[in-house]
Design a protein around this motif. Structure first.
Motif: not given
Length: 291
Positions: A129-142
């Protein structure tokens, strides 16, 4: 818990700042675009060199489209502004949605998260998720951070843990998605307003044309031609702006729906994996508790 609260506050501040920037962008761009289109109409389309006798009150030179558009009248700069705004906000939404997707392919990212979860590699999924970034990465990381927290929460039932993870994903989604949809309302509004504005110009042009026909004696050919030109040019500009705005709005809406589906898919994978692994752990512990 304090660390998590600080992270959530930081994300909220980032979202608020992004929304403020987007609103400021619209506030500045709209009047600047209108002023620019008025100047273009006056000094580019209305350049005397585009007309017979060097006077923009005369007919445009043959095949001189700048002069022809100028004959559309005062409605033309408004229609030019609407058309220009569609392109500006289309570019702005393209950049925003591209940033929201992250650095890698979204479908591949969702598959990576699913694989990491099946391997019980939560830290690896968070790193993805940290490597992906963006809104999708932020939601999944949460969701993954809540997943990790619930693994170490012995006082809650499985259903309560699953509900907590699902709630975290939904709250994160509700913070991210409005930023993707912002300014789309401007494009959708232009889709309607452009046609109506062109219709106003068409009516005004036809009024001038019929006024020329109603002149006593022989009709005023110049006034008649100008009136018809004004009507047709405004119709063309209005319909063109509306068509482009409708296409842009539907395109960006479909892109946002794709991102939403990817977030839902990743969220379902997180919740289902937690439920299955928690159930497996419970079944493994149960025989020892009966001895």
């Amino acid at each position: 818990m304090e660390k998590k609260t600080a992270v959530v506050s930081k994300d909220a501040n980032v979202e608020q700042k992004s929304g403020t920037t987007s609103s400021l962008f619209a506030t500045i761009v709209i009047p600047v675009a209108f002023i620019a289109c008025v100047l273009i109409y006056m000094f580019v389309f209305g350049n005397p060199a585009n007309f017979e006798g060097g006077d923009n009150a005369n007919h445009p030179l043959p095949d001189n489209y700048l002069g022809i558009v100028y004959k559309g009248g005062w409605v033309v700069p408004i229609l030019l502004t609407l058309n220009l705004l569609v392109f500006i906000f289309a570019i702005e939404r393209s950049l925003t949605i591209s940033k929201a997707k992250g650095t890698k392919n979204v479908a591949g990212f969702v598959r990576t998260i699913s694989q990491k979860l099946n391997q019980r590699d939560i830290n690896g999924a968070i790193a993805a998720c940290d490597a992906q970034k963006g809104s999708v990465g932020n939601v999944v990381k949460a969701g993954l951070l809540k997943y990790k927290e619930m693994q170490n929460e012995p006082e809650l039932l499985k259903a309560e843990k699953v509900a907590a993870i699902q709630k975290e994903i939904e709250e994160s989604t509700s913070l991210e998605l409005p930023m993707l949809e912002k300014n789309l309302v401007i494009i959708s509004t232009i889709a309607s307003v452009s046609t109506l504005t062109g219709l106003i110009g068409t009516v005004l042009g036809m009024v001038k044309a019929f006024s020329a026909l109603a002149t006593a004696g022989s009709p005023d050919a110049v006034a008649l031609a100008n009136g018809i030109s004004e009507a047709l040019i405004n119709t063309a500009l209005g319909v063109t702006g509306s068509a482009i705005a409708i296409i842009a709005y539907n395109f960006f809406t479909s892109k946002i729906d794709e991102l939403t589906y990817s977030i839902d898919e990743a969220g379902f994978s997180i919740i289902s994996t937690f439920a299955s692994q928690h159930e497996t752990a419970a079944n493994t512990v149960r025989p020892h508790s009966t001895i």
